[in-house]
Design a protein around this motif. Structure first.
Motif, short mmCIF file in Angstrom:
data_model
loop_
_atom_site.label_atom_id
_atom_site.label_comp_id
_atom_site.label_asym_id
_atom_site.label_seq_id
_atom_site.Cartn_x
_atom_site.Cartn_y
_atom_site.Cartn_z
N ASP A 1 0.82 -1.24 -0.21
CA ASP A 1 0.12 0.04 0.11
C ASP A 1 0.92 1.25 0.20
O ASP A 1 1.88 1.50 0.91
N MET A 2 0.58 2.07 -1.00
CA MET A 2 1.33 3.24 -0.88
C MET A 2 1.34 4.20 0.14
O MET A 2 2.62 4.67 0.58
N TYR A 3 0.31 4.45 0.96
CA TYR A 3 0.25 5.27 2.17
C TYR A 3 0.98 4.57 3.26
O TYR A 3 1.52 5.34 4.06
N SER A 4 0.98 3.29 3.43
CA SER A 4 1.62 2.63 4.44
C SER A 4 3.22 2.79 4.34
O SER A 4 4.07 2.95 4.97
N ALA A 5 3.56 2.72 3.02
CA ALA A 5 5.07 2.96 2.68
C ALA A 5 5.56 4.27 3.11
O ALA A 5 6.45 4.45 3.45
N ILE A 6 4.64 5.18 2.59
CA ILE A 6 5.06 6.64 3.06
C ILE A 6 5.13 6.78 4.31
O ILE A 6 6.04 7.40 5.07
#
Length: 181
Positions: free
Chosen positions: A69-74
């Protein structure tokens, strides 16, 4: 903080840009001077990769994280960066305090006579310096002190044939050390 966001294999999204910008603004309280952040958001097959490079305020920190997930990576990469910034700032503070303490404890130390202290072990090193001393009057020794840069001069007093030490005092005058008879 100046932020530039680059998208790779991902459609540019204003929501992602604002999300990253808002999250990076919390680092302003850790940094003394303005910094610049380069953010690369990429998608490779099922992996979402967030890579952030913060430079400025005498440090350069890079963090990279990949999840599904992009948000969790950020979020994860920002947590890593926060730890790195705190750690580097703490190191800078410790170095400054050690340097200040060293300067306070030895304000008028001569470079040849300094002691070096390793981080944990307190071990003193003694530097031996051989000095040739010659017979002269006290007035002659004062004239010699004006010519040299050292803080002291060792000489044999021509009148008493004893070893004397002439030194510079903090007030600009000279002091004389001579053995008592």
């Amino acid at each position: 903080m100046q932020t530039s966001v680059t998208f790779k294999n991902l459609d540019p999204s204003d929501h992602l840009k604002s999300y990253v910008g808002d999250k990076l603004d919390r680092f302003d309280k850790f940094l003394d001077n303005p910094a610049e952040a380069n953010v690369v958001l990429a998608v490779e097959k099922f992996r979402h990769i967030a890579e952030i490079n913060i430079s400025g305020d005498r440090l350069s920190i890079i963090g990279k994280e990949e999840t599904v997930d992009m948000y969790s990576a950020i979020d994860m990469v920002l947590d890593k960066l926060e730890k790195q910034i705190k750690k580097s700032k703490q190191k800078i503070r410790e170095r400054r305090s050690v340097a200040k303490n060293r300067n306070r404890s030895m304000p008028n130390a001569m470079p040849e006579m300094e002691t070096h202290q390793p981080d944990e072990d307190i071990e003193r090193q003694i530097i031996i310096r051989n000095i040739d001393y010659k017979p002269m009057d006290i007035e002659e020794a004062v004239l010699q002190m004006d010519l040299i840069e050292d803080n002291f001069l060792v000489f044999t007093n021509a009148r008493s044939d004893q070893i004397n030490v002439l030194y510079r005092r903090r007030d600009g005058h000279f002091g004389l050390i001579q053995p008592s008879s």
